[in-house]
Design an enzyme around this catalytic site. Sequence first.
Site, PDB file in Angstrom:
ATOM      1  N   TYR A 135       0.806  -1.234   0.000  1.00 13.95           N
ATOM      2  CA  TYR A 135       0.000   0.000   0.000  1.00 13.95           C
ATOM      3  C   TYR A 135       0.832   1.274   0.000  1.00 13.95           C
ATOM      4  CZ  TYR A 135      -4.223  -2.678   0.619  1.00 13.95           C
ATOM      5  OH  TYR A 135      -5.256  -3.545   0.428  1.00 13.95           O
ATOM      6  N   ASP A 217      -3.213 -18.533   1.897  1.00 13.55           N
ATOM      7  CA  ASP A 217      -4.235 -19.332   1.198  1.00 13.55           C
ATOM      8  C   ASP A 217      -4.874 -20.359   2.136  1.00 13.55           C
ATOM      9  OD1 ASP A 217      -1.507 -19.772   0.847  1.00 13.55           O
ATOM     10  OD2 ASP A 217      -1.747 -21.161  -0.815  1.00 13.55           O
ATOM     11  N   ASP A 241      -6.181  -6.543   4.911  1.00 14.69           N
ATOM     12  CA  ASP A 241      -7.306  -5.848   4.291  1.00 14.69           C
ATOM     13  C   ASP A 241      -8.346  -6.874   3.843  1.00 14.69           C
ATOM     14  OD1 ASP A 241      -8.872  -3.981   3.100  1.00 14.69           O
ATOM     15  OD2 ASP A 241      -7.466  -3.420   1.525  1.00 14.69           O
TER      16      ASP A 241
END
Length: 345
Positions: A135, A217, A241
Amino acid sequence: KLKIKKRKEWFIMKKVTLIPGDGIGYEISESLVEIFKAAKVPVEFETENAGTDVYEKTGELIPESLYESVEKNKIAIKGPITTPIGKGFRSINVYLRKKYDLYTNFRPSRNLPGIETRYKNIELAIFRENTEGIYIGEEKFEDEEKTSAIAIKRITRKGSERIIKSAFEYAKNNKISKVTVVHKANILKYTDGMFLEIAREVAKNYEGIDLEELIIDNMCMQLVTNPERFKVIVTMNLYGDILSDLVAGLVGGLGVAPGANIGDDIAIFEAVHGSAPDIAGQNKANPLALLLSSLEMLKYLNLNDFAQKIENAILKTLESDCKTGDLGGNATTTEFTKKIIENLG
Ligand code: NAI
């Protein structure tokens, strides 16, 4: 006879910056103010706004007076803010997090009465690193024809250590015996590899708290099969997020998801949903996300009794038929707010 005087509790009024935002921000902020007033919470709101509406009136997306207020009060609570496209900010929310180095994004989620979901017994807090990772906004095209683009993911020792410590401190204070660190160090050996290494180092200082390591995952799969087995998750910006919205979905959606952005000096509590332009101004918005965020704010201010009192009233209301449309009821924002106030006792 000795007269025993009942000790009166006196609380010093605490000033908090209230940033209503736009869209449904006004309606849900009004609900918050009314409930705090009825519960006699020793908090005085100083209202300062940012976003589209302020821009139209003043030509500024974030007025100077908002910065001054946040820097003075050190604590703020905000509704959803729309960042107009092409006005100098990628996102006002991200900008404020960066400006005040609010490195901990704290997203607690739990099952609430009267909110039907497929899952039970979820009570889980996500600690998302809020200032670095992918980010940081460092992206570029690699060639003139724009056939290839790259983005940089920055992970630092300092940034990793402080978020991981926040998660462990929370576990310690809440008597939770496990922290789960989420990563992809098998592929990203330097960035995620360092984050994982630091998690192992920090964990050594917390006796009685185990560190569980999960690849992102696998974490997603585990969360939709056995979410109740997780209590505290700590991870980098992008994974955090995504996971925090995933977990919000498990307990009833973004309408009931509180959040906070916390730094060493300043904290901004927030409803994580958007400004819901489709229902704005129609008295239909659910104020719960902002209210639940305000409970976290009260705990941060050591006003736990007030947090508990309002929480009890919210839970009692949710057990009744008085719920907003998004929760399957037909109450207006005003009716829902009134019912909570009634239930304050
Ligand atoms: P949204 O969260 O505003 O709405 C998605 C759906 O959920 C809509 O159907 C809306 O009616 C419903 N919804 C959201 N909050 C609700 C509530 N409290 N009560 C009842 N229903 C609720 O997401 P969307 O439409 O993608 O974004 C709208 C605007 O919000 C955008 O301009 C975006 O930039 C901004 N936004 C701001 C955020 C923030 O300030 N933290 C976060 C996300 C979006």
